[in-house]
Design an enzyme around this catalytic site. Structure first.
Site, PDB file in Angstrom:
ATOM      1  CB  CYS A   2      32.256  60.068  47.331  1.00 45.37           C
ATOM      2  SG  CYS A   2      32.817  60.951  45.887  1.00 45.37           S
ATOM      3  NE  ARG A  27      32.777  54.245  49.053  1.00 43.03           N
ATOM      4  CZ  ARG A  27      31.582  53.812  48.717  1.00 43.03           C
ATOM      5  NH1 ARG A  27      31.042  52.829  49.369  1.00 43.03           N
ATOM      6  NH2 ARG A  27      30.915  54.363  47.732  1.00 43.03           N
ATOM      7  CD1 TRP A  74      38.727  58.344  43.375  1.00 43.48           C
ATOM      8  CD2 TRP A  74      37.128  58.475  41.819  1.00 43.48           C
ATOM      9  NE1 TRP A  74      39.154  57.673  42.253  1.00 43.48           N
ATOM     10  CE2 TRP A  74      38.204  57.729  41.291  1.00 43.48           C
ATOM     11  CE3 TRP A  74      36.010  58.686  41.016  1.00 43.48           C
ATOM     12  CZ2 TRP A  74      38.186  57.208  40.010  1.00 43.48           C
ATOM     13  CZ3 TRP A  74      35.998  58.157  39.742  1.00 43.48           C
ATOM     14  CH2 TRP A  74      37.084  57.428  39.249  1.00 43.48           C
ATOM     15  CG  ASN A 100      28.768  58.682  46.532  1.00 43.94           C
ATOM     16  OD1 ASN A 100      29.325  58.810  45.437  1.00 43.94           O
ATOM     17  ND2 ASN A 100      28.619  57.514  47.132  1.00 43.94           N
ATOM     18  N   GLY A 101      28.026  61.271  44.007  1.00 36.50           N
ATOM     19  CA  GLY A 101      27.269  61.190  42.752  1.00 36.50           C
ATOM     20  C   GLY A 101      27.730  62.259  41.785  1.00 36.50           C
ATOM     21  CD  GLU A 486      40.462  38.848  38.399  1.00 39.13           C
ATOM     22  OE1 GLU A 486      39.863  39.543  37.550  1.00 39.13           O
ATOM     23  OE2 GLU A 486      40.656  39.248  39.567  1.00 39.13           O
ATOM     24  CE  LYS A 490      42.850  41.709  40.932  1.00 42.58           C
ATOM     25  NZ  LYS A 490      41.556  41.472  40.519  1.00 42.58           N
ATOM     26  CD  GLU A 493      42.292  45.587  39.400  1.00 45.03           C
ATOM     27  OE1 GLU A 493      41.135  46.001  39.453  1.00 45.03           O
ATOM     28  OE2 GLU A 493      42.645  44.521  39.943  1.00 45.03           O
ATOM     29  CG  HIS A 509      44.134  34.325  14.332  1.00 38.35           C
ATOM     30  ND1 HIS A 509      44.247  33.903  13.031  1.00 38.35           N
ATOM     31  CD2 HIS A 509      43.600  33.282  15.017  1.00 38.35           C
ATOM     32  CE1 HIS A 509      43.787  32.665  12.930  1.00 38.35           C
ATOM     33  NE2 HIS A 509      43.389  32.267  14.125  1.00 38.35           N
ATOM     34  CE  LYS A 608      36.880  45.891  47.193  1.00 36.81           C
ATOM     35  NZ  LYS A 608      37.592  44.869  46.393  1.00 36.81           N
TER      36      LYS A 608
HETATM   37  C1  G6P Z   1      35.945  48.499  40.349  1.00 37.55           C
HETATM   38  C2  G6P Z   1      36.994  47.767  41.161  1.00 37.55           C
HETATM   39  C3  G6P Z   1      37.185  46.365  40.616  1.00 37.55           C
HETATM   40  C4  G6P Z   1      35.865  45.633  40.588  1.00 37.55           C
HETATM   41  C5  G6P Z   1      34.814  46.412  39.768  1.00 37.55           C
HETATM   42  C6  G6P Z   1      33.431  45.807  39.923  1.00 37.55           C
HETATM   43  O1  G6P Z   1      36.446  48.774  39.090  1.00 37.55           O
HETATM   44  O2  G6P Z   1      38.215  48.465  41.151  1.00 37.55           O
HETATM   45  O3  G6P Z   1      38.081  45.649  41.449  1.00 37.55           O
HETATM   46  O4  G6P Z   1      36.037  44.360  40.042  1.00 37.55           O
HETATM   47  O5  G6P Z   1      34.741  47.754  40.246  1.00 37.55           O
HETATM   48  O6  G6P Z   1      33.033  45.943  41.266  1.00 37.55           O
HETATM   49  P1  G6P Z   1      31.848  45.140  41.936  1.00 37.55           P
HETATM   50  O7  G6P Z   1      31.746  45.721  43.313  1.00 37.55           O
HETATM   51  O8  G6P Z   1      30.621  45.390  41.117  1.00 37.55           O
HETATM   52  O9  G6P Z   1      32.228  43.701  41.929  1.00 37.55           O
END
Ligand code: G6P
Length: 613
Positions: A2, A27, A74, A100-101, A486, A490, A493, A509, A608
């Site tokens: 949020c 965000r 959100w 927010n929370g 990673e 990507k 996501e 395995h 984000k």
């Molecule tokens: C969210 C984002 C990811 C990010 C993760 C950790 O899930 O979508 O892209 O890697 O949070 O975020 P941070 O700000 O702690 O690196």
């Protein structure tokens, strides 16, 4: 997740709030709204959907005033629709709030208020806060006191901003617990408040970060901060240097693409000022590491989420290999509940782009409670992960807007490399010649990254191979096993293709059963200690009909002969190779998603910065 923006001052609050919300779009959100005080009344526009839709609502029915708040939501309680969008009004219509929370004791408070006759307008947990404030206003007649009383009843971590039509000269902002950051921007005869700096950077560089359990009373000409008990506390202003222009997309189609390309700069900035090539020395002053302390460290934990966790997996190998200190890497949400054994002389390193991830902050608190020293590697200056730690390393990346993290993955890889060398040096465990070599290897890194970036078109050209693909397997080993994780993350996501990553040696395995001609395998196989092993695992997959796309070093003919396609990268010193191997995988995910016409910078269901558990 949020986003919150508020304004009080002589200017028209509406455009300031709407533009501020726009700056927080990255965000992730599913609805947006604004409340403005105008001629004795509080007027609200809000709905599900994007901020562009909120702009339309406001131009259809304009709002003007000098006091206001806005929010991007959100959804947690109640679906995204106009009724559940913030801001929320109290039942008398005199108080309005954004939040927010998550109110953890929402059900109890909701039932209690309903029994008192409150008629709820939404399905949100947020509404209980504004109704509680209304309840206490009836007895105290002071908004500050009512907010303080209401907040002492709610459980969880929160950021809120509220105003009342009966006291139209002020905004009240509050922060409870570690989620829900609140920053106050100081202007000249006007003041701003937001959940994140980018929302207000256009107007001011003077920022005050609100500490947990504090309330800020903000008028055009003053700021007062109090505890929940009403004691006045001193505050400190910070000067912020981020350039809002850096947060623009520039020549690129998406922030993600721009941020991938910014990695030459972020590599240079990460090295600059910290590496003395002449003496083969590293300096990381903000970590405040003395030789005495470095020599006592017995163990390091790394805690993080998502992409930052993958950076931590590489960090383990770097620190263990270079500094010979045992490292455990934990997903923060697991660490916080697994009752980790933390012995004396342990350091816990939190890695976080935003510095506001609730699970990471909670893991830090858990480590602190058990007596660990805390360090953090963070991108957002002034964030909580930075402030909670005893020492920090700031990623030199500038704001990262694309939800899928790219430059904030490679920067901490180098930060951890620098830290490993520094630790080893201070512990006197690194032969001088090797130290010079490791430091010297950094020299070419920005250029090697640049070569990978120049090859974007080669990656773009193979994106069509994934047109009908719904599953992918990423294989890697050793220091590039996290690259496989990673790369797969990507792809998941932003392209919504199911992607799984496996240490290649584990394929036999179980995952080998999945292999057929419809399952592309992305094999990360640079010329390193594990290259031979990767070759034999690629052979095994090939023998079962898999389509192989390899990431390999220029000139590796063996890998070429086994692969359907190769994405070439320049030879990189092996401890730094995860910085270059990930770049074609970032591009691959980007171009596959682009070809599918997806919302790359704001993928569905993702945020984000995840500031709730
Ligand atoms: C969210 C984002 C990811 C990010 C993760 C950790 O899930 O979508 O892209 O890697 O949070 O975020 P941070 O700000 O702690 O690196």
């Amino acid at each position: 997740m949020c986003g919150i923006v508020g304004y009080v001052g002589p200017r028209d609050a509406t455009p300031i709030i709407l533009q501020g919300l726009q700056r927080l779009e990255y965000r992730g959100y599913d609805s947006a709204g604004i409340a403005i005080y105008s001629q004795g009344e509080i007027e609200i526009r809000r709905d599900a959907g994007k901020i562009s839709h909120l702009f339309d609502l406001v131009s259809a029915a304009p709002l003007h005033g000098h006091l206001g708040i806005g929010h991007t939501r959100w959804a947690t309680h109640g679906e995204p629709n106009a009724r559940n969008a913030h801001p929320h009004l109290s039942s008398s219509g005199r108080v309005v709030l954004v939040h927010n929370g998550i109110v953890e004791n929402y059900h109890t408070l909701h039932d209690e208020l309903e029994a008192e006759g409150v008629h709820f307008q939404s399905e949100t947990d947020t509404e209980v806060i504004v109704q509680l404030i209304e309840r206490y206003l009836s007895s105290s007649n002071s908004l500050v006191t009512a907010v303080q009383k209401a907040l002492s009843e709610i459980q969880g971590a929160h950021g809120i901003v509220v105003f009342s039509r009966d006291e139209p000269d002020k905004l009240i902002a509050a922060r409870i617990g570690n989620a829900g950051g609140v920053v106050i921007g100081l202007g000249d005869g006007e003041n701003f408040v937001a959940s994140d700096l980018p929302a207000i950077l256009e107007y001011t560089r003077r920022a005050v970060f609100l500490d947990p359990q504090k309330i800020a009373i903000i008028t055009p000409a003053s700021l007062q901060i109090q505890t929940l008990n009403g004691e006045i506390v001193n505050w400190k202003e910070q000067h912020v240097t981020w350039d809002p222009i850096a947060a623009e997309k520039g020549e690129y189609q998406h922030f993600m693409q721009k941020e991938i390309h910014e990695q030459v700069r972020s590599m240079t900035d990460t090295i600059a000022g910290r590496v003395n090539f002449s003496f083969g020395k590293i300096s990381l002053p903000e970590i405040q590491l003395t030789p005495e302390f470095a020599q006592t460290i017995h163990k390091i934990f790394i805690v993080a989420c998502g992409t930052a966790y993958h950076a931590g997996l590489v960090g383990k190998i770097l620190i263990e290999r270079i500094a010979h200190i045992p490292v455990e890497v934990d997903i923060a949400s697991e660490f916080r509940y697994r009752d980790p054994i933390i012995e004396p002389n342990t350091v816990t390193i939190a890695i976080s782009q935003s510095g506001e991830t609730a699970d990471t902050l909670a893991a830090m608190e858990e480590a602190r409670k058990k007596g660990s020293t805390l360090w953090s590697i963070v991108n957002a200056i002034g964030s909580q992960a930075m402030r909670l730690a005893d020492g920090f390393i700031s990623m030199q990346c500038g704001p990262e807007i694309g939800v899928a993290s790219t430059k904030a993955y490679t920067a901490p890889l180098v930060d951890l490399y620098l830290l490993a060398i520094l630790l080893a040096d201070l512990r006197n465990t690194l032969p001088t010649q090797m130290r010079y070599q490791l430091v010297n290897d950094l020299r070419r890194l920005p250029n090697l990254v640049g070569i990978c970036l120049d090859r974007e078109t080669e990656v773009q050209e193979i994106a069509h191979l994934f047109t009908d693909v719904s599953n992918c397997l990423y294989l890697g080993r050793g220091i590039n096993m996290p690259t496989a994780y990673e790369g797969a993350l990507k792809l998941k996501e932003i392209s919504y293709i199911h992607a799984e990553a496996y240490p290649a040696g584990e394929m036999k395995h179980g995952p080998i059963a999945l292999i057929d001609k419809n399952l592309p395998i992305i094999a990360i196989a640079p010329k390193d200690l594990w290259n031979e092993k990767m070759v034999s695992q690629i052979e095994q997959a090939k023998a079962r009909g898999a389509k192989i796309i390899s990431i390999a070093n220029d000139g590796d003919e063996r890998i070429k002969s086994l692969s359907d396609r190769v994405l070439w990268i320049p030879q990189t010193p092996w401890l730094l190779s995860p910085v270059t191997t990930i770049i074609p995988l970032q591009f691959l995910a980007y171009h596959i998603a682009h070809q599918r016409g997806l919302d790359i910078d704001q993928p569905r269901n993702l945020a984000k910065s995840v500031t709730v558990e």
